[in-house]
Design an enzyme around this catalytic site. Structure first.
Site, mmCIF file in Angstrom:
data_model
loop_
_atom_site.group_PDB
_atom_site.id
_atom_site.type_symbol
_atom_site.label_atom_id
_atom_site.label_comp_id
_atom_site.label_asym_id
_atom_site.label_seq_id
_atom_site.Cartn_x
_atom_site.Cartn_y
_atom_site.Cartn_z
ATOM 1 N N ALA A 113 0.869 -1.252 0.024
ATOM 2 C CA ALA A 113 0.136 -0.015 0.056
ATOM 3 C C ALA A 113 0.940 1.112 -0.010
ATOM 4 O O ALA A 113 2.104 1.143 0.214
ATOM 5 C CB ALA A 113 -0.926 -0.007 1.031
ATOM 6 N N LYS A 114 0.246 2.322 -0.205
ATOM 7 C CA LYS A 114 0.926 3.612 -0.085
ATOM 8 C C LYS A 114 1.739 4.105 0.803
ATOM 9 O O LYS A 114 2.861 4.412 0.655
ATOM 10 C CB LYS A 114 -0.052 4.869 -0.362
ATOM 11 C CG LYS A 114 -0.486 4.860 -1.903
ATOM 12 C CD LYS A 114 0.428 5.858 -2.724
ATOM 13 C CE LYS A 114 0.352 7.135 -2.528
ATOM 14 N NZ LYS A 114 1.234 7.899 -3.357
ATOM 15 N N ARG A 115 1.266 3.582 2.075
ATOM 16 C CA ARG A 115 1.937 3.904 3.320
ATOM 17 C C ARG A 115 3.160 2.939 3.556
ATOM 18 O O ARG A 115 4.041 3.090 4.437
ATOM 19 C CB ARG A 115 1.105 3.521 4.407
ATOM 20 C CG ARG A 115 0.598 2.076 4.686
ATOM 21 C CD ARG A 115 -0.211 1.934 5.912
ATOM 22 N NE ARG A 115 -1.001 0.648 5.816
ATOM 23 C CZ ARG A 115 -1.907 0.358 5.162
ATOM 24 N NH1 ARG A 115 -2.619 1.288 4.414
ATOM 25 N NH2 ARG A 115 -2.557 -0.739 4.996
#
Ligand code: GLU
Length: 309
Positions: free
Chosen positions: A246-248
């Site tokens: 994910a982006k995180r």
């Protein structure tokens, strides 16, 4: 013969496709799936289509960035681009025809009611319990006053088997799934099947998180008089904790990676190495990968992405 077609075009010579939802930037896992979709299509002499799945969850500017990123990796797709938001009337036509043939019903259940309903014996967990399937017209009249209805397919099987190039025969649950949500939005499962059928897509390459959706979609395809596509559900990319990337997880999009001096060509190389199609640090292009591509030798396990070296 596909019997529920809309009014549009369409070129039905065999095609593969990549179908991103423009809800944010593509990360390296999505890009890897896109590369594989292109390679599968090219290797089998199919056209390659790009479809923007923008019926909901659209983020401003995301479609443009996704297309630019795919082009930067060297992907090339046929024109015109298919955009689902342009095709709402087609989905409506299909739903209207299924309804006229008695293959749908209105459903007034909330998510909570579905979860709380006792499920039928032997019904798979999470399957629609059938609450609204056999309402009388007067019961429907009454419920329409409280809540707009979703439209569900009247399924006449409980499971369906698809063939997947990487997973073999896969049998999964089919229930009375939603075709149109109660906010009027055509459901993902309907739009995908109608679009694939109408654009000649007979090969679906996508992340294996969607493998369990394939039986429903293939079943709907047969209900619409179309043949289910050949599937290749490819392994996902995970972070070092084993969760879906994910982006995180840091620098995972082309833009983030560019900020760390990793350009599109480096990313293509990383993807190629992860697929066992290049040695570490080797420069490759999509043309080179096309020559090396062999579906039988693709890794079957997820790729753990720990960041660009
Ligand atoms: N739009 C879906 C997604 O981005 C993919 C749909 C599909 O490939 O069938 O997850």
């Amino acid at each position: 013969m596909y019997a529920y077609g809309g009014t549009v075009v369409l070129d039905v010579t065999p095609a593969g496709r990549f179908a991103p939802s423009p809800s944010g930037d593509l990360h390296i896992g999505n890009l890897r799936t896109a590369v594989l979709a292109q390679l599968f299509a090219d290797a089998s002499g199919r056209r390659f289509l790009l479809r923007v799945e923008d019926l909901d969850r659209v983020r401003e500017g995301s479609e443009q960035r996704q297309l630019a990123d795919l082009a930067a990796l060297g992907l090339r797709w046929a024109q015109p681009l298919v955009r689902q938001s342009d095709r709402r009337s087609v989905y409506e036509t299909v739903i209207a025809r299924l309804t006229a043939d008695g293959h749908t019903f209105e459903c007034f259940c909330t998510r909570r009611e579905i979860l709380d309903a006792p499920s039928a014996p032997h019904a798979p967990q999470g399957a629609y319990p059938g609450t609204c399937r056999d309402l009388t017209e007067s019961e429907r009249e009454e419920r329409r006053r409280t809540r707009p209805a979703a439209i569900r397919l009247r399924a006449d099987v409980a499971e369906f088997t698809v063939h997947d190039v990487l997973h073999g025969d896969f049998t999964g649950d089919v229930d009375d799934f939603v075709l149109r949500r109660n906010d009027g939005t055509p459901a993902y499962n309907l739009a995908v099947v109608v679009d694939d059928a109408e654009t000649g897509v007979d090969q679906v390459v996508r992340g294996d998180d969607l493998l369990t959706s394939a039986p429903r979609q293939a079943y709907l395809a047969t209900r619409l008089g179309s043949s289910p596509p050949e599937y290749a559900h490819v392994p996902m990319v995970l972070n070092t904790a084993g969760a879906r990337l994910a982006k995180r997880d840091g620098a995972v999009t082309l833009a983030d990676l560019a900020d760390t001096d990793v350009d599109a060509s480096d990313v293509l190389s990383l993807i190629a190495v992860s697929l066992g199609m290049a040695s570490a640090g080797e420069r490759v292009t999509l043309d080179v990968l096309r020559d090396r591509f062999d579906p039988a030798r693709l890794p079957r396990d997820p790729w753990i992405f720990a960041g660009a070296p």
